[in-house]
Design a protein around this motif. Structure first.
Motif, PDB file in Angstrom:
ATOM      1  N   PRO A 138     -47.210  49.876  81.853  1.00 19.34           N
ATOM      2  CA  PRO A 138     -46.436  48.707  81.625  1.00 19.34           C
ATOM      3  C   PRO A 138     -46.739  47.522  81.234  1.00 19.34           C
ATOM      4  CG  PRO A 138     -46.924  48.584  83.798  1.00 19.34           C
ATOM      5  CD  PRO A 138     -47.732  50.266  83.658  1.00 19.34           C
ATOM      6  N   ALA A 140     -48.449  39.485  74.409  1.00 16.77           N
ATOM      7  CA  ALA A 140     -48.896  38.910  75.446  1.00 16.77           C
ATOM      8  C   ALA A 140     -49.963  38.591  76.074  1.00 16.77           C
ATOM      9  CB  ALA A 140     -48.058  38.850  77.086  1.00 16.77           C
ATOM     10  N   LYS A 142     -43.581  36.492  74.333  1.00 19.05           N
ATOM     11  CA  LYS A 142     -45.471  37.103  74.392  1.00 19.05           C
ATOM     12  C   LYS A 142     -46.097  37.533  73.200  1.00 19.05           C
ATOM     13  CE  LYS A 142     -43.382  40.100  78.202  1.00 19.05           C
ATOM     14  NZ  LYS A 142     -43.901  41.369  79.089  1.00 19.05           N
ATOM     15  N   SER A 201     -57.033  34.383  83.935  1.00 18.46           N
ATOM     16  CA  SER A 201     -57.238  35.761  83.200  1.00 18.46           C
ATOM     17  C   SER A 201     -56.866  37.172  84.129  1.00 18.46           C
ATOM     18  CB  SER A 201     -57.079  36.387  82.087  1.00 18.46           C
ATOM     19  OG  SER A 201     -58.562  37.019  81.063  1.00 18.46           O
ATOM     20  N   GLY A 258     -55.704  46.939  85.451  1.00 14.96           N
ATOM     21  CA  GLY A 258     -55.006  47.777  86.941  1.00 14.96           C
ATOM     22  C   GLY A 258     -53.392  47.810  86.107  1.00 14.96           C
ATOM     23  N   GLY A 259     -53.093  47.124  85.058  1.00 18.66           N
ATOM     24  CA  GLY A 259     -51.128  47.352  84.429  1.00 18.66           C
ATOM     25  C   GLY A 259     -51.832  48.955  83.143  1.00 18.66           C
ATOM     26  N   LYS A 272     -40.303  48.705  74.665  1.00 14.89           N
ATOM     27  CA  LYS A 272     -39.209  48.709  75.488  1.00 14.89           C
ATOM     28  C   LYS A 272     -37.629  49.247  74.156  1.00 14.89           C
ATOM     29  CE  LYS A 272     -39.947  46.689  79.761  1.00 14.89           C
ATOM     30  NZ  LYS A 272     -40.251  45.403  80.323  1.00 14.89           N
ATOM     31  N   LYS A 299     -48.974  34.237  88.027  1.00 11.91           N
ATOM     32  CA  LYS A 299     -48.336  34.327  87.246  1.00 11.91           C
ATOM     33  C   LYS A 299     -48.115  32.711  86.588  1.00 11.91           C
ATOM     34  CE  LYS A 299     -47.508  39.029  86.837  1.00 11.91           C
ATOM     35  NZ  LYS A 299     -48.115  39.926  85.428  1.00 11.91           N
ATOM     36  N   PRO A 300     -48.117  32.507  85.600  1.00 11.11           N
ATOM     37  CA  PRO A 300     -47.397  31.148  85.109  1.00 11.11           C
ATOM     38  C   PRO A 300     -46.379  30.582  85.552  1.00 11.11           C
ATOM     39  CG  PRO A 300     -47.890  32.615  83.323  1.00 11.11           C
ATOM     40  CD  PRO A 300     -48.553  33.895  84.399  1.00 11.11           C
ATOM     41  N   ARG A 319     -44.396  53.941  78.929  1.00 14.38           N
ATOM     42  CA  ARG A 319     -45.018  53.862  80.465  1.00 14.38           C
ATOM     43  C   ARG A 319     -45.706  54.223  81.779  1.00 14.38           C
ATOM     44  NH1 ARG A 319     -41.992  48.681  82.733  1.00 14.38           N
ATOM     45  NH2 ARG A 319     -42.617  48.500  85.603  1.00 14.38           N
ATOM     46  N   ILE A 364     -47.410  47.800  93.653  1.00 11.71           N
ATOM     47  CA  ILE A 364     -48.127  48.759  92.834  1.00 11.71           C
ATOM     48  C   ILE A 364     -48.521  49.185  93.641  1.00 11.71           C
ATOM     49  CG2 ILE A 364     -49.173  49.128  90.618  1.00 11.71           C
ATOM     50  CD1 ILE A 364     -47.925  47.068  89.609  1.00 11.71           C
ATOM     51  N   GLU A 371     -47.824  42.753  92.216  1.00  9.28           N
ATOM     52  CA  GLU A 371     -46.819  41.509  90.872  1.00  9.28           C
ATOM     53  C   GLU A 371     -45.993  40.883  91.341  1.00  9.28           C
ATOM     54  OE1 GLU A 371     -47.045  42.443  87.024  1.00  9.28           O
ATOM     55  OE2 GLU A 371     -48.776  42.503  87.980  1.00  9.28           O
ATOM     56  N   ARG A 373     -43.129  43.219  93.127  1.00  7.88           N
ATOM     57  CA  ARG A 373     -43.065  44.413  93.243  1.00  7.88           C
ATOM     58  C   ARG A 373     -44.477  44.472  93.802  1.00  7.88           C
ATOM     59  NH1 ARG A 373     -43.309  45.066  87.995  1.00  7.88           N
ATOM     60  NH2 ARG A 373     -44.426  47.237  87.211  1.00  7.88           N
TER      61      ARG A 373
END
Ligand code: COA
Ligand code: AMP
Length: 635
Positions: free
Chosen positions: A570, A503, A535, A282, A143-144, A575, A310-311, A565, A175, A170, A173
């Motif tokens: 993302p 990451a 990461k 994962s 999905g990313g 960056k 997420k962690p 991006r 998506i 996320e 946010r």
């Protein structure tokens, strides 16, 4: 004195056919094989040739038939939506059979491709298993990834149907997926005949009339579909992974060999038994998700946890411990980066003390090198064995690991220990000779590879040979460099190609360079992966602008960051970029990316003999510092 591991390892190499035929007894076959290992068309080896089977049957139906119907099969735990749902084996079978019925009405049958572009919801696993049930070939896209990456995969896999959802969620946010899906279908040359869309309450969206089918509506009237017999050697899925260009490689996995290997791995590597709770934190978009969220735990009759969170941040650094205690997880598998994120927020491990971790026995880490600090921290705070293991999308299951169900070796930080039975791992020099112990070389694996290893690249047999088999005849080139010590412990040190691990996500710097080069003001560019404390690695772009470029350096940098991006997604975490006057090159014009990376990471490097102008190397460090990157500051 020999132990169960030594015996299994020796047997797996001395007589692979007998070894894997024995393991294959754990699978229900519709028709037995004619040959355990068919090597009649080298280098394309095929396991269990002539056999017929169905992966979904082995993952679900047979457990229900054998009395496991009421046992929890899949626990969907979603802190981002504040919801949880447990499916028993009977319930998941019911949901999968019905959804397979939906796909059947969309004309999906054996061999048809289906792309699954979904967040971490139970329906993603249901969709995968439904494809397997019909003998269709799924291709899950993470999905990313951006619309463009999805479009590339649509054109390569040419799916009849795409299954998606209205949104992913996320940490802070939502998506919207529909604009991404619509744009990908617009861009792609190939058009699917329909899309099945899971409308999530968190974001409803307008479906495209005549193209889209609403998942929930379609399931209401669907007739459950049965399991189609497929050849053991038929493809179960295609999973695209980063290659040495922007063009992703479609790793093709079979049904029979994949089942045998995964089922074997659950007891022998992970030391779990049917009925145990197993959690791979994962994403179904990666190989870890395919193998150890969906297929292996279900083939083994375990309860799997599918975690949409997420962690850290969902809501805090205690999220993993909550899941472990609430669902009584025995074995967990995740990427080291997740632990680095937790450690950063909760260095003393205070959150751990708030949860009952008594059922938790072992932590497995993979996806990138486990740095000794993180390993040590996890061992200290959790008081369980922490097992680093090494594998790849291509292998489908671990190549080097402490096999906890056979014999637990002493853990040595920095090494995933020894090769798993089935994998004849060698460290080679450029002439294909074995390196001495402790010397770094190319980690390669002697053919034939065990069951579960990729069959080929989708519609690209020659690329499969060129990429993996041509350089070291008789071996599979893993593209990882490392060494084996006197005790047979392997250490994985670096990639030998342009792949970086951000990451725990595998990305190609070549792919990013293609995007940067597409900017009208960029004359030349290089992307390297630099060390990052959280990461693991981060990409950094170096740009040379065209003479007469009208935009300022800052504007071009901002635009290329946005371009990556938009085009890759993302997940690339691109960056950092900087404009430079020149790039260090060899006299023949090859950019010295490896040397640049060593400078960035503050490592020793030898001045390459072929360098064109050594003075340019000094500028790399200065350029990195000008954008705020330096190893010293990156702590
Ligand atoms: N859909 C859409 N966007 C996604 C996404 C998805 N499925 N997954 C990640 N992204 C986005 C993130 O929101 C982030 O966006 P941002 O630039 O706007 O902040 C970007 O992609 C980078 O994601 P990531 O590198 O994962 O960073 P993060 O800050 O969101 O999370 C970790 C950092 C360490 C917590 C996270 O990477 C993690 O849990 N990693 C485990 C890795 C893993 O599971 N690997 C699989 C192999 S085992
Ligand atoms: P992927 O195909 O996404 O699973 O990425 C595979 C690559 O990740 C490997 O080729 C390695 O470079 C790296 N990798 C995975 N696991 C490990 C590990 N345990 N130690 C070191 N590198 C790893």
């Amino acid at each position: 004195m020999s132990n169960a591991y030594d015996e299994a390892y020796r047997k797996s190499l001395d007589d692979p056919e007998e070894f894997w035929a024995e393991a294959a007894k754990e699978i229900d076959w519709i028709k037995p094989w004619d040959k355990v290992l068919d090597d009649s068309n080298k280098p394309f080896y095929r396991w269990f040739a002539g056999a017929e089977c169905n992966t979904c049957y082995n993952a679900l139906d047979r457990h229900v038939e054998q009395g496991r119907g009421d046992q929890a099969c899949l626990i969907y735990d979603s802190p981002v939506t504040g919801s949880q749902e447990t499916y028993s084996y009977s319930e998941l079978l019911d949901a999968v059979a019905k959804f397979a019925g939906v796909l059947y009405t969309q004309d999906v049958g054996k061999g048809d491709r289906v792309i699954i572009y979904m967040p971490m919801v139970a329906e993603a696993a249901i969709a995968m298993l439904a494809c397997a049930r019909l003998g269709a070939v799924h291709s899950v896209v993470f999905g990313g990834f951006a619309a463009n990456e999805l479009a590339v995969r649509i054109d390569d896999a040419t799916p009849k149907v795409i299954i998606s959802a209205t949104c992913g969620i996320e940490v802070n946010r939502t998506i919207p997926y529909m604009p991404l899906l619509n744009s990908a279908i617009d861009t792609a040359k190939h058009k699917p005949s329909s899309c099945v869309i899971l409308v999530r309450p968190e974001l409803e969206a307008e479906l495209v009339a005549g193209r889209d089918v609403n998942w929930a509506e379609a399931v209401k009237t669907a007739e459950p579909a049965g399991c189609a017999p497929v050849a053991a050697t038929d493809p179960l899925y295609i999973l695209y992974t980063s290659g040495t260009t922007g063009e992703p490689k479609g790793v093709v996995r079979d049904n029979g060999g994949h089942m045998v290997a995964l089922k074997w791995s659950m007891k022998n590597i992970y030391n779990v038994d049917p009925g145990d709770v197993y959690w791979a934190a994962s994403d179904v978009g990666w190989v870890v998700g395919h193998s150890y969220i969906v297929y292996a735990p279900l083939l083994h009759g375990c309860t799997t946890v599918l975690y949409e969170g997420k962690p850290v941040g969902t809501p805090d650094a205690g999220a993993f411990w909550r899941v472990i205690s609430e669902h009584k997880v025995k074995v967990m598998f995740t990427a080291p980066t997740a632990f680095r994120a937790i450690k950063r927020e909760d260095p003393n491990g205070d959150f751990i003390k708030q949860y009952d971790m008594s059922k938790f026995e072992t932590l497995f880490l993979a996806g990138e090198r486990t740095d000794p600090d993180t390993l040590q921290w996890a061992e200290d705070k959790l008081s369980v064995p922490v097992i680093d293991h090494w594998w790849q999308t291509e292998s489908g299951w671990p190549i080097v690991s402490n096999c906890m169900g056979l014999h637990a070796f002493e853990v040595r930080p920095g090494s995933p220990t020894k090769p798993v039975p089935g994998w004849d791992v060698r460290v080679l020099d450029d002439e294909c000779n074995e390196m001495s112990r402790d010397d770094i070389g190319s980690i390669s694996i002697k053919l034939p590879l065990p069951p579960g290893f990729l069959l080929t690249l989708w519609k690209a047999d020659q690329r499969f040979i060129d990429t993996y088999l041509a350089e070291y005849p008789g071996y599979y080139k893993t593209a990882d460099a490392g060494f084996m010590d006197e005790d047979g412990y392997l250490s994985i040190m670096a990639r030998t190609d342009d792949i970086i691990n951000v990451a725990g996500h595998r990305l190609s710097t070549g792919g990013m360079e293609e995007v940067l080069a597409g900017h009208p003001d960029v004359a030349e560019c290089a992307v390297i992966g630099v060390e990052d404390q959280l990461k693991g690695q981060l990409p950094v772009g170096f740009l040379i602008l065209n003479v007469g470029a009208t935009k300022s350096n800052e504007d071009v940098v901002a635009e290329v960051v946005q371009l990556v991006r938009d085009k890759i997604g993302p997940v690339a975490v691109f960056k950092l970029a900087v404009v430079v006057d020149r790039l260090p090159k060899t006299r023949s014009g090859k950019i010295l990316r490896g040397t640049m990376q060593k400078i960035a990471d503050n490592q020793d490097y030898k001045m390459p003999a072929t360098i064109d102008d050594p003075a340019i190397l000094g500028g790399i460090d200065a350029a990195l510092q000008s954008i705020g990157y330096s190893i010293a500051r990156n702590t």
